[in-house]
Design a protein around this motif. Structure first.
Motif, PDB file in Angstrom:
ATOM      1  N   LYS A  90      41.102  49.229  53.272  1.00  0.00           N
ATOM      2  CA  LYS A  90      42.402  48.547  53.352  1.00  0.00           C
ATOM      3  C   LYS A  90      42.534  47.741  54.645  1.00  0.00           C
ATOM      4  CE  LYS A  90      45.229  51.492  50.357  1.00  0.00           C
ATOM      5  NZ  LYS A  90      46.396  52.393  50.269  1.00  0.00           N
ATOM      6  N   SER A  91      41.894  48.214  55.699  1.00  0.00           N
ATOM      7  CA  SER A  91      42.006  47.513  56.983  1.00  0.00           C
ATOM      8  C   SER A  91      41.204  46.212  57.002  1.00  0.00           C
ATOM      9  CB  SER A  91      41.544  48.424  58.125  1.00  0.00           C
ATOM     10  OG  SER A  91      40.140  48.649  58.058  1.00  0.00           O
ATOM     11  N   ARG A  92      40.173  46.149  56.126  1.00  0.00           N
ATOM     12  CA  ARG A  92      39.331  44.950  56.077  1.00  0.00           C
ATOM     13  C   ARG A  92      39.060  44.592  54.616  1.00  0.00           C
ATOM     14  NH1 ARG A  92      34.539  45.292  60.463  1.00  0.00           N
ATOM     15  NH2 ARG A  92      34.661  43.046  60.127  1.00  0.00           N
ATOM     16  N   PRO A  93      40.046  44.015  53.936  1.00  0.00           N
ATOM     17  CA  PRO A  93      39.902  43.706  52.504  1.00  0.00           C
ATOM     18  C   PRO A  93      38.675  42.822  52.236  1.00  0.00           C
ATOM     19  CG  PRO A  93      42.184  43.425  53.207  1.00  0.00           C
ATOM     20  CD  PRO A  93      41.371  43.626  54.447  1.00  0.00           C
ATOM     21  N   GLY A  94      37.836  43.241  51.303  1.00  0.00           N
ATOM     22  CA  GLY A  94      36.667  42.459  50.934  1.00  0.00           C
ATOM     23  C   GLY A  94      35.495  42.605  51.867  1.00  0.00           C
ATOM     24  N   TYR A  95      35.637  43.394  52.937  1.00  0.00           N
ATOM     25  CA  TYR A  95      34.531  43.553  53.887  1.00  0.00           C
ATOM     26  C   TYR A  95      33.475  44.511  53.339  1.00  0.00           C
ATOM     27  CZ  TYR A  95      31.995  45.232  58.002  1.00  0.00           C
ATOM     28  OH  TYR A  95      31.012  45.607  58.872  1.00  0.00           O
ATOM     29  N   LEU A  96      33.934  45.600  52.737  1.00  0.00           N
ATOM     30  CA  LEU A  96      33.000  46.573  52.171  1.00  0.00           C
ATOM     31  C   LEU A  96      32.490  46.089  50.818  1.00  0.00           C
ATOM     32  CD1 LEU A  96      34.872  49.943  52.911  1.00  0.00           C
ATOM     33  CD2 LEU A  96      33.044  48.882  54.241  1.00  0.00           C
ATOM     34  N   ASN A  97      31.236  46.417  50.519  1.00  0.00           N
ATOM     35  CA  ASN A  97      30.722  46.136  49.177  1.00  0.00           C
ATOM     36  C   ASN A  97      30.234  47.442  48.562  1.00  0.00           C
ATOM     37  OD1 ASN A  97      28.005  46.688  49.999  1.00  0.00           O
ATOM     38  ND2 ASN A  97      27.796  44.585  50.737  1.00  0.00           N
ATOM     39  N   TYR A  98      30.014  47.412  47.277  1.00  0.00           N
ATOM     40  CA  TYR A  98      29.479  48.595  46.610  1.00  0.00           C
ATOM     41  C   TYR A  98      28.404  48.175  45.617  1.00  0.00           C
ATOM     42  CZ  TYR A  98      32.212  47.596  42.374  1.00  0.00           C
ATOM     43  OH  TYR A  98      32.730  47.010  41.242  1.00  0.00           O
ATOM     44  N   ALA A  99      27.386  49.011  45.508  1.00  0.00           N
ATOM     45  CA  ALA A  99      26.288  48.749  44.580  1.00  0.00           C
ATOM     46  C   ALA A  99      26.541  49.474  43.265  1.00  0.00           C
ATOM     47  CB  ALA A  99      24.967  49.220  45.183  1.00  0.00           C
ATOM     48  N   SER A 100      26.075  48.868  42.170  1.00  0.00           N
ATOM     49  CA  SER A 100      26.155  49.532  40.873  1.00  0.00           C
ATOM     50  C   SER A 100      24.863  49.292  40.116  1.00  0.00           C
ATOM     51  CB  SER A 100      27.340  48.998  40.055  1.00  0.00           C
ATOM     52  OG  SER A 100      26.976  47.826  39.338  1.00  0.00           O
ATOM     53  N   SER A 101      24.737  49.936  38.968  1.00  0.00           N
ATOM     54  CA  SER A 101      23.549  49.763  38.131  1.00  0.00           C
ATOM     55  C   SER A 101      23.709  48.623  37.144  1.00  0.00           C
ATOM     56  CB  SER A 101      23.251  51.064  37.382  1.00  0.00           C
ATOM     57  OG  SER A 101      24.415  51.559  36.752  1.00  0.00           O
ATOM     58  N   GLY A 102      24.740  47.794  37.340  1.00  0.00           N
ATOM     59  CA  GLY A 102      24.932  46.627  36.485  1.00  0.00           C
ATOM     60  C   GLY A 102      26.354  46.513  35.973  1.00  0.00           C
ATOM     61  N   ASN A 103      26.720  45.313  35.540  1.00  0.00           N
ATOM     62  CA  ASN A 103      28.066  45.081  35.023  1.00  0.00           C
ATOM     63  C   ASN A 103      28.359  45.954  33.808  1.00  0.00           C
ATOM     64  OD1 ASN A 103      28.959  42.991  36.812  1.00  0.00           O
ATOM     65  ND2 ASN A 103      27.563  41.586  35.780  1.00  0.00           N
ATOM     66  N   GLY A 104      29.497  46.626  33.852  1.00  0.00           N
ATOM     67  CA  GLY A 104      29.923  47.435  32.723  1.00  0.00           C
ATOM     68  C   GLY A 104      29.324  48.815  32.655  1.00  0.00           C
ATOM     69  N   THR A 105      28.439  49.168  33.592  1.00  0.00           N
ATOM     70  CA  THR A 105      27.873  50.515  33.592  1.00  0.00           C
ATOM     71  C   THR A 105      28.894  51.500  34.154  1.00  0.00           C
ATOM     72  OG1 THR A 105      26.925  50.243  35.794  1.00  0.00           O
ATOM     73  CG2 THR A 105      25.553  49.586  33.907  1.00  0.00           C
ATOM     74  N   ILE A 106      28.615  52.779  33.974  1.00  0.00           N
ATOM     75  CA  ILE A 106      29.575  53.769  34.435  1.00  0.00           C
ATOM     76  C   ILE A 106      29.715  53.760  35.963  1.00  0.00           C
ATOM     77  CG2 ILE A 106      27.933  55.685  34.576  1.00  0.00           C
ATOM     78  CD1 ILE A 106      30.265  57.438  33.387  1.00  0.00           C
ATOM     79  N   LEU A 107      28.635  53.386  36.687  1.00  0.00           N
ATOM     80  CA  LEU A 107      28.741  53.280  38.143  1.00  0.00           C
ATOM     81  C   LEU A 107      29.704  52.162  38.526  1.00  0.00           C
ATOM     82  CD1 LEU A 107      25.051  53.726  39.365  1.00  0.00           C
ATOM     83  CD2 LEU A 107      26.677  55.437  38.575  1.00  0.00           C
ATOM     84  N   HIS A 108      29.630  51.038  37.816  1.00  0.00           N
ATOM     85  CA  HIS A 108      30.532  49.920  38.038  1.00  0.00           C
ATOM     86  C   HIS A 108      31.973  50.321  37.733  1.00  0.00           C
ATOM     87  CE1 HIS A 108      31.965  45.692  36.564  1.00  0.00           C
ATOM     88  NE2 HIS A 108      32.419  45.964  37.777  1.00  0.00           N
ATOM     89  N   LEU A 109      32.180  50.979  36.596  1.00  0.00           N
ATOM     90  CA  LEU A 109      33.538  51.336  36.183  1.00  0.00           C
ATOM     91  C   LEU A 109      34.146  52.405  37.085  1.00  0.00           C
ATOM     92  CD1 LEU A 109      33.194  51.320  32.298  1.00  0.00           C
ATOM     93  CD2 LEU A 109      33.852  49.469  33.831  1.00  0.00           C
ATOM     94  N   ALA A 110      33.310  53.311  37.602  1.00  0.00           N
ATOM     95  CA  ALA A 110      33.823  54.310  38.535  1.00  0.00           C
ATOM     96  C   ALA A 110      34.355  53.632  39.795  1.00  0.00           C
ATOM     97  CB  ALA A 110      32.725  55.305  38.890  1.00  0.00           C
ATOM     98  N   ALA A 111      33.610  52.661  40.315  1.00  0.00           N
ATOM     99  CA  ALA A 111      34.046  51.947  41.521  1.00  0.00           C
ATOM    100  C   ALA A 111      35.288  51.114  41.252  1.00  0.00           C
ATOM    101  CB  ALA A 111      32.920  51.068  42.043  1.00  0.00           C
ATOM    102  N   GLU A 112      35.345  50.469  40.088  1.00  0.00           N
ATOM    103  CA  GLU A 112      36.528  49.668  39.756  1.00  0.00           C
ATOM    104  C   GLU A 112      37.752  50.560  39.571  1.00  0.00           C
ATOM    105  OE1 GLU A 112      36.977  46.291  39.611  1.00  0.00           O
ATOM    106  OE2 GLU A 112      35.016  46.262  40.573  1.00  0.00           O
ATOM    107  N   THR A 113      37.557  51.745  39.034  1.00  0.00           N
ATOM    108  CA  THR A 113      38.665  52.686  38.905  1.00  0.00           C
ATOM    109  C   THR A 113      39.160  53.113  40.279  1.00  0.00           C
ATOM    110  OG1 THR A 113      37.781  53.506  36.794  1.00  0.00           O
ATOM    111  CG2 THR A 113      39.385  54.902  37.916  1.00  0.00           C
ATOM    112  N   LEU A 114      38.214  53.336  41.195  1.00  0.00           N
ATOM    113  CA  LEU A 114      38.583  53.666  42.573  1.00  0.00           C
ATOM    114  C   LEU A 114      39.388  52.533  43.194  1.00  0.00           C
ATOM    115  CD1 LEU A 114      38.270  55.456  45.151  1.00  0.00           C
ATOM    116  CD2 LEU A 114      36.187  54.180  45.625  1.00  0.00           C
ATOM    117  N   LYS A 115      38.922  51.310  43.012  1.00  0.00           N
ATOM    118  CA  LYS A 115      39.641  50.153  43.563  1.00  0.00           C
ATOM    119  C   LYS A 115      41.071  50.080  43.019  1.00  0.00           C
ATOM    120  CE  LYS A 115      37.722  46.161  43.455  1.00  0.00           C
ATOM    121  NZ  LYS A 115      36.956  44.980  42.972  1.00  0.00           N
ATOM    122  N   GLN A 116      41.200  50.272  41.721  1.00  0.00           N
ATOM    123  CA  GLN A 116      42.521  50.171  41.092  1.00  0.00           C
ATOM    124  C   GLN A 116      43.464  51.259  41.597  1.00  0.00           C
ATOM    125  OE1 GLN A 116      43.745  47.948  38.843  1.00  0.00           O
ATOM    126  NE2 GLN A 116      41.881  46.718  38.778  1.00  0.00           N
TER     127      GLN A 116
END
Length: 322
Positions: free
Chosen positions: A147-173
């Motif tokens: 929150k202190s640095r919006p867009g500064y952090l990145n996260y890796a996933s195993s590809g678009n739409g994979t469960i790793l991607h969706l877990a991170a997007e759920t965290l973001k939301q």
């Protein structure tokens, strides 16, 4: 005329009488279990474990056939079009059905109609990990940093739409943070990117993450199940900070639509028996999974819940595959 009527009436009666007899005789030959992933991954290891257990319990070989490709849709299509005679099974997970039902604009099958739900066998949480150079010591600090640095952090996933991607997007939301998504070709690459510091974080399956966490090369911030996991004592559920967070890799055994109920019942009963064995619980603990023992009807109900939940996650992520 009378003879014709007798034949017309007797034929369907004979067919109905023959069906239970066929189910009682099953299996008469080897069974094929299709796994939609390449050899060596967590789902493949789990699927092979169940193929071996069912081979023993059913008294006939259960032969594994790996059919990876196209996000598991190739394997699912093969199973959906197979005869529903109990000789083709499918080791599926939440990706193959609940996620793909929304992720793909078009599929050659219907996830909720073209399969028989036989047995849900496991629930495996993911773990949110960061490299040592990320200063957050727990999830609250990680959210505060994001929150202190919006867009500064990145996260890796195993590809678009994979469960790793969706877990991170759920965290973001749920946390209300912005992070940049960096998709890789697989979960191992996502973990390697995080180990090297190229990525600020990733969600990972427990087996490849546990040695890195134990060695201090990765720091675990939370598990994605609603309760703690025995393989990671002291690592809290993300749901403790973000209520309602529940992204778990469920796995189960399915078959083509229209399988004989007696065959489905027999496989489900065998799974239930195996789940009570000490060897099974030891194996599950080694891969960080929890056993799940549901009836076929309860499995179907759970699958519908998962399709609805993953549909929301996929839409929020914006991921889509034509």
């Amino acid at each position: 005329m009378v003879t014709a009527m007798v034949v017309a009436i007797a034929a369907p009666m004979a067919a109905r009488a023959q069906a239970p007899a066929q189910a009682q005789e099953w299996p008469l030959r080897p069974i094929k279990m299709v796994i939609p992933f390449p050899p060596g991954g967590v789902s493949d290891v789990m699927g092979r474990f169940w193929a071996q257990k069912l081979s023993t319990g059913l008294g006939t070989p259960v032969v594994v056939e790996n059919r990876p490709g196209a996000g598991t849709t190739i394997a699912a299509g093969v199973v959906a079009k197979s005869p529903p005679d109990g000789y083709t099974l499918y080791f599926a997970d939440v990706t193959t059905h609940a996620i793909n039902a929304t992720l793909y604009r078009s599929l050659p099958y219907k996830s909720d109609e073209d399969f028989t739900d036989i047995a849900l066998v496991s629930a495996a949480p993911l773990v949110l990990v960061v490299p040592p150079q990320v200063p957050a010591q727990d999830l609250q600090q990680f959210i505060a940093l994001a929150k202190s640095r919006p867009g500064y952090l990145n996260y890796a996933s195993s590809g678009n739409g994979t469960i790793l991607h969706l877990a991170a997007e759920t965290l973001k939301q749920k946390a209300g943070v912005e992070m940049v998504h960096v998709p890789y070709k697989g979960s191992s690459e996502a973990v390697m990117a995080t180990l090297s510091g190229q990525s600020s974080a990733t969600f990972a399956a427990l087996p490849p993450a546990l040695p890195q966490i134990a060695s201090g090369k990765l720091r675990a911030l939370g598990v994605t199940s609603t309760g703690p996991n025995a393989a990671l004592p002291g690592v809290p559920p993300i749901a403790g900070t973000l209520p309602g967070f529940d992204v778990v890799l469920y796995s189960g055994i399915l078959g083509p639509a229209g399988m004989p109920p007696e065959v489905v019942k027999r496989i489900n009963a065998e799974v239930s028996k195996v789940l009570k064995e000490p060897e099974t619980r030891k194996f599950y603990a080694s891969v960080g999974a929890d056993p799940v023992d549901l009836s076929p009807a309860a499995f179907t109900a759970r699958m519908r819940e998962l399709i609805a939940a993953m549909s929301t996650a996929v839409r929020q992520s914006g991921a889509v595959i034509n």
